[in-house]
Design a protein around this motif. Structure first.
Motif, PDB file in Angstrom:
ATOM      1  N   SER A   1       0.727   5.493   0.830  1.00 25.60           N
ATOM      2  CA  SER A   1      -0.104   6.428   1.590  1.00 25.60           C
ATOM      3  C   SER A   1      -0.561   7.657   0.809  1.00 25.60           C
TER       4      SER A   1
ATOM      5  N   TRP B   1       4.526   6.872   2.233  1.00 22.24           N
ATOM      6  CA  TRP B   1       4.988   5.672   2.918  1.00 22.24           C
ATOM      7  C   TRP B   1       4.597   4.463   2.088  1.00 22.24           C
TER       8      TRP B   1
ATOM      9  N   ARG C   1       9.850   5.323   3.997  1.00 23.59           N
ATOM     10  CA  ARG C   1       9.548   6.709   3.626  1.00 23.59           C
ATOM     11  C   ARG C   1      10.208   7.011   2.291  1.00 23.59           C
TER      12      ARG C   1
ATOM     13  N   SER D   1       0.864  -1.178   0.000  1.00 21.59           N
ATOM     14  CA  SER D   1       0.000   0.000   0.000  1.00 21.59           C
ATOM     15  C   SER D   1       0.904   1.233   0.000  1.00 21.59           C
TER      16      SER D   1
ATOM     17  N   LEU E   1      13.689   0.711   7.717  1.00 19.49           N
ATOM     18  CA  LEU E   1      12.379   0.052   7.858  1.00 19.49           C
ATOM     19  C   LEU E   1      11.743   0.576   9.133  1.00 19.49           C
ATOM     20  N   GLU E   2      10.658   1.315   8.987  1.00 15.51           N
ATOM     21  CA  GLU E   2       9.999   1.927  10.134  1.00 15.51           C
ATOM     22  C   GLU E   2       8.617   1.320  10.331  1.00 15.51           C
ATOM     23  N   GLN E   3       7.991   1.643  11.440  1.00 14.04           N
ATOM     24  CA  GLN E   3       6.646   1.130  11.743  1.00 14.04           C
ATOM     25  C   GLN E   3       5.662   1.445  10.623  1.00 14.04           C
ATOM     26  N   GLN E   4       5.749   2.653  10.044  1.00 12.88           N
ATOM     27  CA  GLN E   4       4.845   3.080   8.969  1.00 12.88           C
ATOM     28  C   GLN E   4       5.251   2.502   7.622  1.00 12.88           C
ATOM     29  N   GLY E   5       6.394   1.861   7.525  1.00 13.65           N
ATOM     30  CA  GLY E   5       6.884   1.324   6.256  1.00 13.65           C
ATOM     31  C   GLY E   5       8.188   1.999   5.866  1.00 13.65           C
TER      32      GLY E   5
ATOM     33  N   GLN F   1       4.149   0.618   2.343  1.00 13.43           N
ATOM     34  CA  GLN F   1       3.979  -0.437   3.341  1.00 13.43           C
ATOM     35  C   GLN F   1       3.821  -1.770   2.630  1.00 13.43           C
ATOM     36  N   THR F   2       4.310  -2.824   3.269  1.00 10.41           N
ATOM     37  CA  THR F   2       4.175  -4.155   2.708  1.00 10.41           C
ATOM     38  C   THR F   2       3.944  -5.170   3.817  1.00 10.41           C
ATOM     39  N   SER F   3       3.236  -6.232   3.474  1.00 12.54           N
ATOM     40  CA  SER F   3       3.031  -7.327   4.415  1.00 12.54           C
ATOM     41  C   SER F   3       4.055  -8.434   4.178  1.00 12.54           C
TER      42      SER F   3
END
Length: 120
Positions: free
Chosen positions: A39, A70, A103, A37, A97-101, A72-74
């Motif tokens: 942002s 951001w 940047r 995803s 690699l951050e909590q939000q994905g 993001q990936t699973s």
């Protein structure tokens, strides 16, 4: 009404040219899942290509704006780095690699390629 950005023209064009194909499946309930995803609606994830133990994701800024987004990936990402269009890692291209994905910063119509090294 409004600008092409406000009207969602890019997403509508993708929906028209690459329609979702439904495939019959069992009646068992499956949880919703998405590999990626982004942002910002100004950034389009164009492609994700498999490589041995990695994935290359190509994104571009489509609204003619400067934007931070951001990704993001699973997927089980061990390491992320920017790479050139030939998919060679860029010097100083490592992405935290951050909590939000991850940047990512875009200037108007910029294309970025990100190499995601996966955990086994």
């Amino acid at each position: 009404a409004g600008s092409f950005q406000d009207a969602g023209v890019i997403q509508c064009a993708y929906n028209l040219n690459f329609p979702l194909h439904a495939v019959p499946a069992s009646s068992a309930q499956c949880p919703a899942w998405s590999a990626f995803s982004v942002s910002s609606p100004a950034v389009v994830l164009e492609t994700a290509e498999d490589r041995p133990e990695a994935v290359v994701v190509r994104l571009y800024e489509a609204h003619g704006s400067t934007v931070v987004t951001w990704l993001q990936t699973s997927l089980p990402v061990k390491e992320a780095m920017l790479c050139d269009l030939l998919e060679r890692p860029a010097a100083q291209g490592r992405l935290p690699l951050e909590q939000q994905g991850m940047r990512l910063s875009f200037t108007p119509f910029r294309v970025l390629s990100v190499l995601l090294v996966l955990r086994r």
